[in-house]
Enzyme design. Structure first.
Site, mmCIF file in Angstrom:
data_model
loop_
_atom_site.group_PDB
_atom_site.id
_atom_site.type_symbol
_atom_site.label_atom_id
_atom_site.label_comp_id
_atom_site.label_asym_id
_atom_site.label_seq_id
_atom_site.Cartn_x
_atom_site.Cartn_y
_atom_site.Cartn_z
ATOM 1 N N ASP A 1 3.181 -8.173 2.127
ATOM 2 C CA ASP A 1 2.759 -8.530 0.783
ATOM 3 C C ASP A 1 3.664 -7.795 -0.211
ATOM 4 O OD1 ASP A 1 1.026 -9.282 -1.424
ATOM 5 O OD2 ASP A 1 0.133 -7.289 -1.258
ATOM 6 N N ASP B 1 2.739 -7.021 -4.210
ATOM 7 C CA ASP B 1 1.964 -6.141 -5.096
ATOM 8 C C ASP B 1 0.994 -5.286 -4.303
ATOM 9 O OD1 ASP B 1 2.597 -6.926 -8.030
ATOM 10 O OD2 ASP B 1 2.341 -8.840 -7.010
ATOM 11 N N ASP C 1 -2.653 -5.504 1.017
ATOM 12 C CA ASP C 1 -3.566 -4.581 0.356
ATOM 13 C C ASP C 1 -4.769 -5.261 -0.283
ATOM 14 O OD1 ASP C 1 -3.000 -4.231 -3.090
ATOM 15 O OD2 ASP C 1 -2.107 -5.790 -1.868
#
Length: 256
Positions: A16, A18, A197
Site C-alpha cells: 500500500d 498511504d 495499514d
C-alpha cells in the site's frame, strides 16, 4: 516468510502507499514517501519477481508525492484499486466513470447541509474521498457522513469505501484484492508478501490467504485501525517499520 527467503525470484512484494510507504498526514496532498523507500525498493527489486504498489490513489499522484519511485527498476503501480496501471513510464487506464464527477459536483452542497464545512475533499479522478481528519470532531463527522454518502454513491452507481477517517466514493467491481490477485496470476508468483495499514487493505490480505501460495501479511501499525493488526502475520511500526522489514529481507537475500 520461509518460502520468500528460499525462493526470492518467485516472490511478489505488494505494498500500500498511504500509511505504509508514506506517513499519514492531515492533508493527503502533503504526503511524502519515506525517504529510504525508493532506494530500498530498488535493492529489493533486484532479488524478487516483482514489486507492486497497490493503492487507491492515481499512479500519477503517487509519483508526484514520491518522484524518486520513477527510478525503481521494474516497479508497477496499480492505482485506483487496479483501474489504472503505471509501468515503464506509462499509464494505461479505461475511460473514467461518469458517476464520480457527478457525485463530486453534489458534495459541497451536501456537506454544507450537514454543517460539515471543515472536512476535506480529495479528487482522485476515478474516485472522490471525503476526509474528516481535520474536523473538530473527526469521528463524529465520519458517523454523520456515512448514511448520506452511501445514498449519494448509490444514486450515481458508486460504492463507499471506508478508511482511516475517510469515506471514498468509487466505482464498484474493483478493490485491492482483485488487483493483487490478477497481478499474482499475471506474474506466475510462487509466493507473496503484502503490507498495508487500512481497511481497504483487508481485501488484499484476503487475496494473500486465497492465492494458494505461501504468503505473508504485514500491518503497518496504527492505533486507528486494529482490524489489520488482528489479521496480520507481522505488525511493524508504520512506514519506518515497513522500510526496515524490506531492508532486512534484502539483506537476507544478499547473504544467501
Amino acid at each position: 516468510m520461509e518460502a520468500i527467503l528460499k525462493d526470492p525470484a518467485g516472490a511478489v512484494i505488494g505494498l500500500d502507499f498511504d500509511g505504509t510507504l508514506s506517513p499519514i498526514v492531515p492533508d493527503p496532498d502533503a504526503a511524502v514517501v519515506h525517504s529510504e523507500a525508493p532506494r530500498t525498493l530498488a535493492e529489493l527489486g533486484r532479488h524478487v519477481r516483482a514489486v507492486a504498489i497497490v493503492t487507491g490513489r492515481p499512479p500519477a499522484k503517487v509519483l508526484e508525492l514520491g518522484p524518486a519511485l520513477k527510478e525503481v527498476p521494474g516497479l508497477v503501480i496499480l492505482g485506483h484499486y487496479g483501474f489504472e496501471r503505471w509501468e515503464d513510464g506509462r499509464i494505461c487506464a479505461p475511460p473514467p466513470p461518469a458517476g464520480v464527477p457527478r457525485a463530486k459536483a453534489e458534495l459541497p452542497l451536501l456537506l454544507d447541509s450537514l454543517g460539515l464545512a471543515d472536512v476535506a475533499l480529495e479528487d482522485k479522478g476515478r474516485a472522490v474521498a471525503v476526509h474528516t481528519r481535520r474536523s473538530a470532531d473527526p469521528e463524529g463527522a465520519l458517523a454523520a457522513l456515512r448514511e448520506p454518502l452511501t445514498a449519494l454513491a448509490a444514486k450515481h452507481g458508486l460504492v463507499v469505501e471506508p478508511g482511516r477517517l475517510v469515506l471514498e466514493l468509487r466505482p464498484s467491481g474493483m478493490d485491492k484484492g482483485h488487483a493483487l490477485s490478477a497481478f499474482l496470476a499475471e506474474r506466475a508468483a510462487r509466493s507473496v508478501l503484502f503490507a498495508g495499514d487500512d481497511l481497504g487493505d483487508l481485501a488484499a490480505f484476503d487475496a494473500v490467504r486465497s492465492a494458494g501460495l505461501p504468503g505473508v501479511t504485514v500491518c503497518s501499525g496504527s492505533a486507528e485501525v486494529t482490524e489489520l493488526a488482528d489479521r496480520a502475520d507481522i505488525v511493524v511500526d508504520g512506514p519506518e517499520g515497513v522500510v526496515a522489514l524490506l531492508r532486512e529481507l534484502t539483506s537476507a537475500f544478499s547473504r544467501s
